[in-house]
Write a protein that holds these residues in place. Structure first.
Motif, PDB file in Angstrom:
ATOM      1  N   TYR A  87       0.714  -1.220   0.171  1.00 52.91           N
ATOM      2  CA  TYR A  87       0.192  -0.030  -0.025  1.00 52.91           C
ATOM      3  C   TYR A  87       0.702   1.441   0.008  1.00 52.91           C
ATOM      4  CZ  TYR A  87      -3.120   3.595   1.408  1.00 52.91           C
ATOM      5  OH  TYR A  87      -4.021   4.679   1.589  1.00 52.91           O
ATOM      6  N   LYS A  88       1.965   1.443   0.709  1.00 49.85           N
ATOM      7  CA  LYS A  88       2.816   2.343   0.811  1.00 49.85           C
ATOM      8  C   LYS A  88       3.514   2.664  -0.443  1.00 49.85           C
ATOM      9  CE  LYS A  88       6.569   2.079   2.641  1.00 49.85           C
ATOM     10  NZ  LYS A  88       8.043   2.179   4.008  1.00 49.85           N
ATOM     11  N   VAL A  89       3.878   1.628  -1.180  1.00 48.04           N
ATOM     12  CA  VAL A  89       4.793   1.990  -2.583  1.00 48.04           C
ATOM     13  C   VAL A  89       3.788   2.100  -3.553  1.00 48.04           C
ATOM     14  CG1 VAL A  89       6.498   0.525  -1.817  1.00 48.04           C
ATOM     15  CG2 VAL A  89       4.654  -0.280  -3.169  1.00 48.04           C
ATOM     16  N   ILE A  90       2.410   1.858  -3.430  1.00 48.69           N
ATOM     17  CA  ILE A  90       1.334   2.290  -4.378  1.00 48.69           C
ATOM     18  C   ILE A  90       0.857   3.699  -4.177  1.00 48.69           C
ATOM     19  CG2 ILE A  90      -1.043   1.958  -4.993  1.00 48.69           C
ATOM     20  CD1 ILE A  90      -0.805  -1.120  -4.673  1.00 48.69           C
ATOM     21  N   SER A  91       0.902   4.088  -2.984  1.00 52.70           N
ATOM     22  CA  SER A  91       0.511   5.468  -2.553  1.00 52.70           C
ATOM     23  C   SER A  91       1.430   6.427  -2.818  1.00 52.70           C
ATOM     24  CB  SER A  91       0.226   5.551  -1.018  1.00 52.70           C
ATOM     25  OG  SER A  91      -0.753   4.701  -0.632  1.00 52.70           O
ATOM     26  N   PHE A  92       2.983   6.309  -2.896  1.00 55.42           N
ATOM     27  CA  PHE A  92       3.962   6.991  -3.310  1.00 55.42           C
ATOM     28  C   PHE A  92       4.285   6.951  -4.708  1.00 55.42           C
ATOM     29  CE2 PHE A  92       4.311   7.194   1.192  1.00 55.42           C
ATOM     30  CZ  PHE A  92       4.481   8.603   1.650  1.00 55.42           C
ATOM     31  N   ASN A  93       3.722   6.181  -5.538  1.00 56.81           N
ATOM     32  CA  ASN A  93       4.141   5.733  -7.048  1.00 56.81           C
ATOM     33  C   ASN A  93       5.522   5.348  -7.192  1.00 56.81           C
ATOM     34  OD1 ASN A  93       1.434   6.583  -7.950  1.00 56.81           O
ATOM     35  ND2 ASN A  93       1.909   8.834  -7.686  1.00 56.81           N
ATOM     36  N   TYR A  94       6.053   4.371  -6.188  1.00 54.78           N
ATOM     37  CA  TYR A  94       7.167   3.603  -6.561  1.00 54.78           C
ATOM     38  C   TYR A  94       6.823   2.503  -7.526  1.00 54.78           C
ATOM     39  CZ  TYR A  94       8.593   6.440  -2.327  1.00 54.78           C
ATOM     40  OH  TYR A  94       9.031   7.386  -1.513  1.00 54.78           O
ATOM     41  N   TYR A  95       6.947   2.906  -8.685  1.00 49.93           N
ATOM     42  CA  TYR A  95       6.362   1.797  -9.625  1.00 49.93           C
ATOM     43  C   TYR A  95       6.917   0.703  -9.596  1.00 49.93           C
ATOM     44  CZ  TYR A  95       3.649   5.799 -11.205  1.00 49.93           C
ATOM     45  OH  TYR A  95       2.733   7.022 -11.383  1.00 49.93           O
ATOM     46  N   GLU A  96       8.245   0.614  -9.792  1.00 52.77           N
ATOM     47  CA  GLU A  96       9.036  -0.615  -9.906  1.00 52.77           C
ATOM     48  C   GLU A  96       9.176  -1.519  -8.516  1.00 52.77           C
ATOM     49  OE1 GLU A  96      12.999  -0.625 -11.489  1.00 52.77           O
ATOM     50  OE2 GLU A  96      12.288   0.493 -13.439  1.00 52.77           O
ATOM     51  N   GLU A  97       8.882  -0.816  -7.598  1.00 57.44           N
ATOM     52  CA  GLU A  97       8.525  -1.483  -6.306  1.00 57.44           C
ATOM     53  C   GLU A  97       7.408  -2.275  -6.114  1.00 57.44           C
ATOM     54  OE1 GLU A  97       9.915   0.461  -2.771  1.00 57.44           O
ATOM     55  OE2 GLU A  97      11.500   1.583  -3.421  1.00 57.44           O
ATOM     56  N   VAL A  98       6.289  -1.569  -6.978  1.00 55.62           N
ATOM     57  CA  VAL A  98       5.084  -2.342  -6.838  1.00 55.62           C
ATOM     58  C   VAL A  98       5.066  -3.594  -7.603  1.00 55.62           C
ATOM     59  CG1 VAL A  98       2.739  -2.274  -7.838  1.00 55.62           C
ATOM     60  CG2 VAL A  98       3.702  -0.193  -6.504  1.00 55.62           C
ATOM     61  N   SER A  99       5.756  -3.656  -8.777  1.00 53.02           N
ATOM     62  CA  SER A  99       5.879  -4.857  -9.622  1.00 53.02           C
ATOM     63  C   SER A  99       6.757  -5.801  -8.757  1.00 53.02           C
ATOM     64  CB  SER A  99       6.636  -4.587 -11.003  1.00 53.02           C
ATOM     65  OG  SER A  99       7.694  -4.101 -10.875  1.00 53.02           O
ATOM     66  N   ALA A 100       7.999  -5.454  -8.296  1.00 54.05           N
ATOM     67  CA  ALA A 100       8.728  -6.455  -7.325  1.00 54.05           C
ATOM     68  C   ALA A 100       7.797  -6.884  -6.411  1.00 54.05           C
ATOM     69  CB  ALA A 100      10.084  -5.561  -6.840  1.00 54.05           C
ATOM     70  N   ILE A 101       7.149  -6.465  -5.670  1.00 54.18           N
ATOM     71  CA  ILE A 101       6.602  -7.012  -4.450  1.00 54.18           C
ATOM     72  C   ILE A 101       5.367  -7.832  -5.009  1.00 54.18           C
ATOM     73  CG2 ILE A 101       4.924  -6.435  -2.670  1.00 54.18           C
ATOM     74  CD1 ILE A 101       6.420  -3.785  -2.007  1.00 54.18           C
ATOM     75  N   LEU A 102       4.582  -7.452  -6.155  1.00 53.42           N
ATOM     76  CA  LEU A 102       3.723  -8.101  -6.792  1.00 53.42           C
ATOM     77  C   LEU A 102       4.157  -9.519  -7.148  1.00 53.42           C
ATOM     78  CD1 LEU A 102       1.431  -5.727  -8.620  1.00 53.42           C
ATOM     79  CD2 LEU A 102       0.614  -6.979  -6.504  1.00 53.42           C
ATOM     80  N   VAL A 103       5.355  -9.614  -7.671  1.00 52.64           N
ATOM     81  CA  VAL A 103       6.150 -10.756  -8.200  1.00 52.64           C
ATOM     82  C   VAL A 103       6.418 -11.620  -6.957  1.00 52.64           C
ATOM     83  CG1 VAL A 103       8.049 -11.888  -9.180  1.00 52.64           C
ATOM     84  CG2 VAL A 103       6.946  -9.915 -10.420  1.00 52.64           C
ATOM     85  N   LEU A 104       6.846 -11.175  -5.796  1.00 51.39           N
ATOM     86  CA  LEU A 104       7.121 -11.995  -4.774  1.00 51.39           C
ATOM     87  C   LEU A 104       5.970 -12.514  -4.075  1.00 51.39           C
ATOM     88  CD1 LEU A 104       9.793  -9.542  -3.326  1.00 51.39           C
ATOM     89  CD2 LEU A 104      10.403 -11.806  -4.346  1.00 51.39           C
ATOM     90  N   ILE A 105       4.958 -11.648  -4.071  1.00 50.55           N
ATOM     91  CA  ILE A 105       3.862 -12.391  -3.412  1.00 50.55           C
ATOM     92  C   ILE A 105       3.098 -13.722  -4.285  1.00 50.55           C
ATOM     93  CG2 ILE A 105       1.138 -11.568  -3.047  1.00 50.55           C
ATOM     94  CD1 ILE A 105       2.083  -8.842  -2.181  1.00 50.55           C
TER      95      ILE A 105
END
Length: 300
Positions: free
Chosen positions: A259-277
């Motif tokens: 939620y934090k990385v989505i809120s701050f638009n850290y785009y590449e971190e969003v995809s990294a966390i999604l892949v790990l999940i």
């Protein structure tokens, strides 16, 4: 007119009546099919109108979804793919916070495991009074079933909001939220398993002077325990996903970080966390599926 002729005419008349009845039945089924079909289409259109759904809105939004996915995709480059975390375009650069995320994923899996364990214990205790075939009282069965319905009707995220307000931000609120919802869902499944159990062992225990608790313990539990374990493992898979979501409201785990990385638009971190999940959930699904199939095979 001979007797044979009369019998033949009666037979033909009977055949005609059967054919007419069959045609009328087909006509009724056809009318019912068209009627229910029209009702279904009407309800779908009403739902679309109430929810403001329209093909135009969907068509306008799809390109924006594609745009967002293009933003979160990492900029990986073949010549730098296996370079260090300081090199842009490498896997290590994309997953530069892997140690932190791995711990949060571990916390998420533990939240799901603790919640599933507690929910399974509560559901197993409530399943016997909730099962109509073995409950000491119809009123008790109805009361327990209504309680289980309340537990599973309220979404986990609503429970999580309540418990975050009561206990503060953290994994404890998430465990309680998932456990209550899971207890309601597992309680219903466990009660149905108990209702399908063979009651002859129960009669034997009661005839020997055993109490209701002893009859459940020795007459029913050995029959239903493999199915209990199978449903609990299935619920664990579901709870891993739920634990990833309720972190959005501050209930701990990887969801809070997502939620934090989505809120701050850290785009590449969003995809990294999604892949790990996705990888963790897939691994847990495969492992629990093997265990569940083994339990079902052993029960058979």
């Amino acid at each position: 007119m001979t007797g044979a002729t009369v019998a033949l005419l009666d037979s033909m008349d009977a055949v005609a009546r059967i054919e007419r009845a069959r045609a009328e039945a087909r006509q009724r089924r056809r009318l019912a099919t068209w009627g229910y079909g029209a009702l279904f289409i009407g309800l779908v259109l009403l739902s679309a109108w109430v929810s403001d759904f329209s093909p135009a809105t969907l068509a306008a939004g799809l390109p924006r979804i594609g745009e967002y996915f293009s933003l979160i995709l990492p900029d990986l480059r073949a010549d730098r793919l296996f370079a260090d975390s300081e090199t842009e375009g490498s896997l290590a650069y994309w997953m530069y916070r892997l140690d932190e995320w791995a711990w949060l994923l571990f916390e998420t899996a533990n939240m799901a495991a603790m919640a599933t364990l507690g929910a399974s214990a509560v559901a197993a205790l409530l399943a016997f009074p909730a099962a109509r075939t073995v409950s000491p009282s119809p009123w008790l069965a109805a009361a327990v079933r209504r309680f289980l319905e309340i537990c599973r009707t309220v979404p986990e995220i609503v429970f999580a909001l309540i418990f975050v307000w009561a206990f503060g931000v953290g994994a404890f609120a998430g465990i309680l939220a998932i456990a209550i919802h899971s207890a309601g869902a597992l309680g219903k499944l466990f009660a149905e398993v108990v209702e399908n159990a063979d009651l002859r062992p129960v009669d034997g225990v009661v005839a020997s002077g055993g109490t209701w608790v002893q009859a459940m313990r020795f007459g029913v539990l050995p029959q239903v325990l493999p199915n209990f374990a199978s449903y609990a493992l299935l619920r664990f898979e579901i709870n891993v996903r739920a634990a990833s979501v309720i972190g959005f409201v501050g209930a701990g785990g990887i969801g809070q970080e997502l939620y934090k990385v989505i809120s701050f638009n850290y785009y590449e971190e969003v995809s990294a966390i999604l892949v790990l999940i996705i990888l963790v959930v897939a691994a847990i699904d495969l492992a629990s599926e093997r265990v569940r199939l083994g339990l079902i095979g052993a029960a058979r």
